[in-house]
Design an enzyme around this catalytic site. Sequence first.
Site, mmCIF file in Angstrom:
data_model
loop_
_atom_site.group_PDB
_atom_site.id
_atom_site.type_symbol
_atom_site.label_atom_id
_atom_site.label_comp_id
_atom_site.label_asym_id
_atom_site.label_seq_id
_atom_site.Cartn_x
_atom_site.Cartn_y
_atom_site.Cartn_z
ATOM 1 N N VAL A 14 0.836 -1.201 0.000
ATOM 2 C CA VAL A 14 0.000 0.000 0.000
ATOM 3 C C VAL A 14 0.870 1.250 0.000
ATOM 4 C CG1 VAL A 14 -1.707 1.311 1.320
ATOM 5 C CG2 VAL A 14 -1.939 -1.171 1.112
ATOM 6 N N ARG A 99 -10.049 2.605 14.149
ATOM 7 C CA ARG A 99 -11.304 2.750 13.405
ATOM 8 C C ARG A 99 -12.556 2.796 14.275
ATOM 9 N NH1 ARG A 99 -9.835 -1.764 9.042
ATOM 10 N NH2 ARG A 99 -8.368 -0.541 7.809
ATOM 11 N N CYS A 128 -10.432 -2.350 3.150
ATOM 12 C CA CYS A 128 -10.646 -2.299 1.690
ATOM 13 C C CYS A 128 -11.975 -2.898 1.245
ATOM 14 C CB CYS A 128 -9.500 -2.993 0.959
ATOM 15 S SG CYS A 128 -8.943 -4.504 1.741
ATOM 16 N N LYS A 219 -15.290 -6.634 10.737
ATOM 17 C CA LYS A 219 -15.007 -5.276 10.258
ATOM 18 C C LYS A 219 -16.046 -4.838 9.234
ATOM 19 C CE LYS A 219 -10.532 -6.156 9.399
ATOM 20 N NZ LYS A 219 -9.131 -5.993 8.951
ATOM 21 N N HIS A 252 -10.444 -6.830 -5.184
ATOM 22 C CA HIS A 252 -11.437 -7.670 -4.510
ATOM 23 C C HIS A 252 -12.749 -7.690 -5.303
ATOM 24 C CE1 HIS A 252 -8.811 -7.709 -1.143
ATOM 25 N NE2 HIS A 252 -9.379 -6.803 -0.376
HETATM 26 P P1 A2P Z 1 9.708 -2.710 6.069
HETATM 27 O O1 A2P Z 1 9.879 -2.706 4.578
HETATM 28 O O2 A2P Z 1 10.834 -2.042 6.756
HETATM 29 O O3 A2P Z 1 9.362 -4.054 6.632
HETATM 30 P P2 A2P Z 1 2.977 -4.726 3.753
HETATM 31 O O4 A2P Z 1 1.600 -4.307 4.207
HETATM 32 O O5 A2P Z 1 3.086 -4.780 2.265
HETATM 33 O O6 A2P Z 1 3.421 -5.989 4.422
HETATM 34 O O7 A2P Z 1 3.974 -3.554 4.241
HETATM 35 C C1 A2P Z 1 4.154 -3.224 5.584
HETATM 36 C C2 A2P Z 1 4.881 -1.900 5.709
HETATM 37 O O8 A2P Z 1 4.994 -1.583 7.104
HETATM 38 C C3 A2P Z 1 6.290 -1.924 5.169
HETATM 39 O O9 A2P Z 1 6.606 -0.652 4.636
HETATM 40 C C4 A2P Z 1 7.104 -2.180 6.424
HETATM 41 O O10 A2P Z 1 8.444 -1.731 6.351
HETATM 42 C C5 A2P Z 1 6.351 -1.332 7.415
HETATM 43 N N1 A2P Z 1 6.671 -1.700 8.798
HETATM 44 C C6 A2P Z 1 6.574 -2.927 9.368
HETATM 45 N N2 A2P Z 1 6.977 -2.883 10.665
HETATM 46 C C7 A2P Z 1 7.331 -1.603 10.918
HETATM 47 C C8 A2P Z 1 7.821 -0.897 12.068
HETATM 48 N N3 A2P Z 1 8.030 -1.523 13.222
HETATM 49 N N4 A2P Z 1 8.074 0.421 11.950
HETATM 50 C C9 A2P Z 1 7.854 1.066 10.783
HETATM 51 N N5 A2P Z 1 7.393 0.460 9.665
HETATM 52 C C10 A2P Z 1 7.127 -0.843 9.723
HETATM 53 C C1 11C Z 2 -7.384 -8.166 3.498
HETATM 54 N N1 11C Z 2 -9.011 -6.451 3.905
HETATM 55 O O1 11C Z 2 -7.785 -8.291 2.338
HETATM 56 C C2 11C Z 2 -7.758 -6.981 4.337
HETATM 57 C C3 11C Z 2 -6.644 -5.987 4.263
HETATM 58 O O2 11C Z 2 -8.175 -3.791 8.147
HETATM 59 O O3 11C Z 2 -7.110 -2.575 6.719
HETATM 60 C C4 11C Z 2 -6.902 -4.704 5.016
HETATM 61 C C5 11C Z 2 -6.949 -4.901 6.497
HETATM 62 C C6 11C Z 2 -7.442 -3.673 7.163
HETATM 63 O O4 11C Z 2 -6.634 -8.974 4.043
#
Ligand code: A2P
Ligand code: 11C
Length: 348
Positions: A14, A99, A128, A219, A252
Amino acid sequence: QGYSVAILGATGAVGRRMIKQLAQSTIPVKSLKLLASSRSAGTELAFKGQKLVVEETTPESFAGVDLVLSSAGGAVSKRFLPEAVKRGAVCVDNTSAFRMDPEVPLVVPEVNPDALAHHHGIIANPNCSTIQMMVALEPIRKAFGLKQIIVSTYQAASGAGQSALNELYQEAQDYLDGKEMHAAILPTKGEAKHYPLAFNLLPQIDVLEDSGYSHEEWKMIHETKKIMLGDMNAKDIKVTATCVRVPVPIAHGESVYFTVEDQTATVEDLWKVLQKAPGVVLEDDIKHQVYPQPINAVGKRETFVGRVRPDYENPGAFNMWVVSDNLLKGAAWNTVQIAEYLVDRDLL
Ligand code: A2P
Ligand code: 11C
């Protein structure tokens, strides 16, 4: 001139789209910070042709930031967004962390933009699967009243993040190569058991609760009530949901069965309303096999509606099929769209 913006979770499925949606938005950006965990600190990502270096998130990351767009998971939002608000930022959060807080507006701009006026620094972006259903049903609710919703979802792997999408591709490759498939993420991270999604369907999205429903289903029920009626427990519209993960990468699909108050409403009446509805594209021509499909919705901001038809045995009841890009309208675009409203209405 313009705003200092930070994207929290910038490297995620995202977050990367938030960067692009922000670049294409009407928001004047003075500076942009890309924040993630220490794992991806140092990664370079482009914004409007300019390379930016991803930084590890700390509370001090938010000093001087006006607007935070966040999608790094609920725990990260809970930890950092109050720090950002303390430092004067307004946060639009794409996680479920805030939320259901009665103080936090839960907003789909086509449905309840006025809720933004009462924010206290954090605005929540709905789930979503809820968002696309709201875009399609709100114009119907306004025109004909709405009594009940029964929804079954067909949700793309990317809803569970980039790692789940990678897992689906690997499983599909292994299956076609005649190898064993290995699942470690889906149906949901942190669960006791994992199952392959490739060539399969998983009737579990998020954790399963004692009620018998998954948290995703919960949700859809309670977010719908909060967005449409302002109260997560409102009784005026009955909602129930079954959420299923399908081996589709992005976008979706939803089979939405609903009952309206105005029993004289016809499919033609619904079409007229949907044709004019903001954010909706009506694709409904069964003679020519025209109906929404995930593959065509990828990369689009709109919600696509088709297969609108009456329940011939139940006056006032209809079925329809709703498709939208879960990473755009379901997440990155709805978040940036909320931020555009905040800027336009001077609410930052
Ligand atoms: P990172 O790339 O450093 O893991 P997705 O929803 O596609 O799994 O992405 C999750 C996002 O949240 C990524 O950008 C991830 O960064 C970030 N993220 C996960 N854990 C943390 C944290 N502890 N602090 C900041 N960002 C985080
Ligand atoms: C999924 N809808 O497809 C979820 C992703 O609460 O924002 C988004 C989860 C959320 O897994």
